[in-house]
Structures are given as C-alpha cells and as structure tokens.
Motif scaffolding. Structure first.
Motif, short mmCIF file in Angstrom:
data_model
loop_
_atom_site.label_atom_id
_atom_site.label_comp_id
_atom_site.label_asym_id
_atom_site.label_seq_id
_atom_site.Cartn_x
_atom_site.Cartn_y
_atom_site.Cartn_z
N SER A 1 48.50 34.98 42.19
CA SER A 1 48.15 36.39 41.96
C SER A 1 47.15 36.87 43.00
N LEU A 2 46.18 36.01 43.32
CA LEU A 2 45.18 36.38 44.32
C LEU A 2 45.83 36.56 45.69
N PHE A 3 46.77 35.68 46.02
CA PHE A 3 47.45 35.82 47.30
C PHE A 3 48.21 37.14 47.36
N THR A 4 48.96 37.45 46.31
CA THR A 4 49.73 38.69 46.30
C THR A 4 48.82 39.90 46.43
N LEU A 5 47.71 39.90 45.69
CA LEU A 5 46.75 41.00 45.76
C LEU A 5 46.20 41.15 47.18
N ALA B 1 48.19 38.88 62.01
CA ALA B 1 47.28 38.98 60.87
C ALA B 1 47.93 38.46 59.59
N VAL B 2 49.18 38.84 59.39
CA VAL B 2 49.89 38.37 58.19
C VAL B 2 50.10 36.87 58.24
N GLN B 3 50.50 36.35 59.40
CA GLN B 3 50.73 34.91 59.53
C GLN B 3 49.44 34.12 59.28
N VAL B 4 48.36 34.55 59.91
CA VAL B 4 47.08 33.84 59.75
C VAL B 4 46.61 33.92 58.30
N HIS B 5 46.82 35.05 57.66
CA HIS B 5 46.43 35.18 56.26
C HIS B 5 47.19 34.18 55.39
N VAL B 6 48.48 34.06 55.61
CA VAL B 6 49.29 33.11 54.83
C VAL B 6 48.79 31.69 55.05
N VAL B 7 48.68 31.29 56.31
CA VAL B 7 48.27 29.91 56.62
C VAL B 7 46.88 29.62 56.08
N GLY B 8 45.95 30.55 56.28
CA GLY B 8 44.59 30.35 55.79
C GLY B 8 44.54 30.21 54.29
N HIS B 9 45.30 31.03 53.60
CA HIS B 9 45.32 30.96 52.14
C HIS B 9 45.87 29.61 51.66
N VAL B 10 46.94 29.15 52.28
CA VAL B 10 47.53 27.87 51.90
C VAL B 10 46.54 26.73 52.13
N LEU B 11 45.85 26.77 53.25
CA LEU B 11 44.87 25.72 53.55
C LEU B 11 43.75 25.70 52.52
N VAL B 12 43.27 26.87 52.13
CA VAL B 12 42.21 26.94 51.12
C VAL B 12 42.73 26.44 49.77
N GLU B 13 43.95 26.82 49.42
CA GLU B 13 44.54 26.35 48.17
C GLU B 13 44.60 24.83 48.13
N ARG B 14 45.08 24.24 49.20
CA ARG B 14 45.23 22.79 49.23
C ARG B 14 43.86 22.10 49.22
N ALA B 15 42.88 22.70 49.88
CA ALA B 15 41.54 22.12 49.87
C ALA B 15 40.96 22.13 48.46
N ARG B 16 41.18 23.22 47.74
CA ARG B 16 40.69 23.30 46.36
C ARG B 16 41.39 22.28 45.47
N GLU B 17 42.68 22.10 45.68
CA GLU B 17 43.44 21.15 44.86
C GLU B 17 42.99 19.71 45.09
N ARG B 18 42.56 19.41 46.31
CA ARG B 18 42.17 18.03 46.64
C ARG B 18 40.67 17.78 46.41
#
Length: 210
Positions: free
Chosen positions: A192-196, A140-157
């Motif tokens: 901040s959102l990721f940490t929360l 769960a922790v691993q998937v949360h990290v990966v999913g968050h990073v993917l969403v971040e990068r999608a927003r940036e692009r």
C-alpha cells in the motif's frame, strides 16, 4: 521434483528445477550434483541437457531477462499505466531476488531493466514529456521501484527491533496526534505504501490526468 525419472527428462525440466533451487536457497546452492539429486537423475544427464554450471547459470539469466520483459502496462491514462509498470516491476524484483542478483553479478542489470524502461518511455511520451524531462521521469520511476524493494528486503532481514514501533510511537511522540501514533505503531503495509508513493511521484512528474 523426485519422480521425474519416470518420464523422459528435458531441458525445460532441468531449468525449472534449477530455478526453483536458486529461488529457495540462492545461486551458491546450485550444484550439478544437487540438481541431479533434485531431479532423481544422473549428473551426466544434467550436463547433456544444459552443459556445465556456467552454461546453466547463463540459461537461468536469459530466463529471468525474458520474465522481466513481459511487463504489459494497464490503465486508461499514461499516469495510470506508468503506475502499473512500476507495480509490475516491483513484483518481479520481489519474486526473483536471487535470480535478479545473478543477473546483476553477470553485468546485465541495464539489459534487465530495458523492457520496463521502454514501456515507461512510451507512456511518458503519451503524457507529453520529451527529451531530458522524459528521461528524468523514466529514471525517477525506476529508481523509486528499486529503492523501495531494497528497503523492503532490508526490513524483512533485519533482527527483531526492541523497542519496536508499537512501543516508540506514543501520542506524545507524535505531537499529541493519537491517530498518527496508532498508524505509525501498526505494521507497515509495504504494498500500500509503495502504491501511494509511486502515485504521488507519477502525479508530480506527469500530472494526475495525463
């Protein structure tokens, strides 16, 4: 990178320059001629130090795997240390996007995540979880990290949004909650959102005081 010709070139120099090229422009930009030009040396010198392009890519992958293996949990409780692993893993994935993609393309993704998973296993054991519950927490922790990073990068692009959140979120849209509307209209603070979110996830998995 220019000016390296003034001293003896070594394998570390070549890998440093190659890693920098991949970070800036992606794996496709890494050619032996381009790397030689970056270092101010002959192509034959590159081959001498690292072999062909495939060997060079293999070496970069091994470097990336080593970097991702350097996660060291911090904190006074298992929950705090799990959060620290998640934050460190997010930082590494964000700092090495092209290199991580290279690892994935070579079928080494599971090996890449193993060090972080082992750190998480230790901490969920410390929190008292065992067996399938412990495995679920790690994943769960691993998937949360990966999913968050993917969403971040999608927003940036993503292209500029019109209308944007600042125009869309009015007090009326937020059910007359003006503070909520202003908060949702403000730029997203991804860290901040990721940490929360990861703290909330970990609390649900192992408890706040674990």
């Amino acid at each position: 990178m220019k000016g390296k010709e003034t001293r003896t070139l070594n394998r570390g120099d070549v890998l440093d320059a190659a890693e920098d090229l991949v970070k800036r422009h992606g794996p496709r930009a890494l050619t032996m001629r381009g790397l030689a030009a970056e270092l101010g040396t002959a192509v034959t010198s590159i081959y001498w130090h690292v072999g062909n392009r495939e060997s060079l890519l293999d070496a970069l992958v091994e470097r990336t795997l080593a970097d991702l293996g350097e996660i060291r949990p911090t904190g006074r409780t298992p929950a705090g240390r799990i959060v620290s692993v998640a934050r460190a893993l997010r930082g590494l994935l964000r700092d090495h996007p092209h290199l991580v993609a290279l690892v994935h393309e070579r079928g080494l993704t599971e090996r890449m995540f193993l060090p972080a998973q082992r750190a998480l296993v230790h901490e969920v054991h410390e929190a008292g979880l065992r067996g399938a519950r412990a495995a679920d927490a790690v994943r769960a922790v691993q998937v949360h990290v990966v999913g968050h990073v993917l969403v971040e990068r999608a927003r940036e692009r993503a292209p500029v949004q019109r209308p944007g959140e600042a125009e869309l979120w009015t007090a009326q849209a937020a059910e007359r909650d003006g503070a909520l509307a202003r908060a949702l209209a403000a730029p997203l603070d991804a860290e901040s959102l990721f940490t929360l979110s990861v703290k909330a996830l970990v609390t649900g998995l192992v408890g706040p005081g674990s």
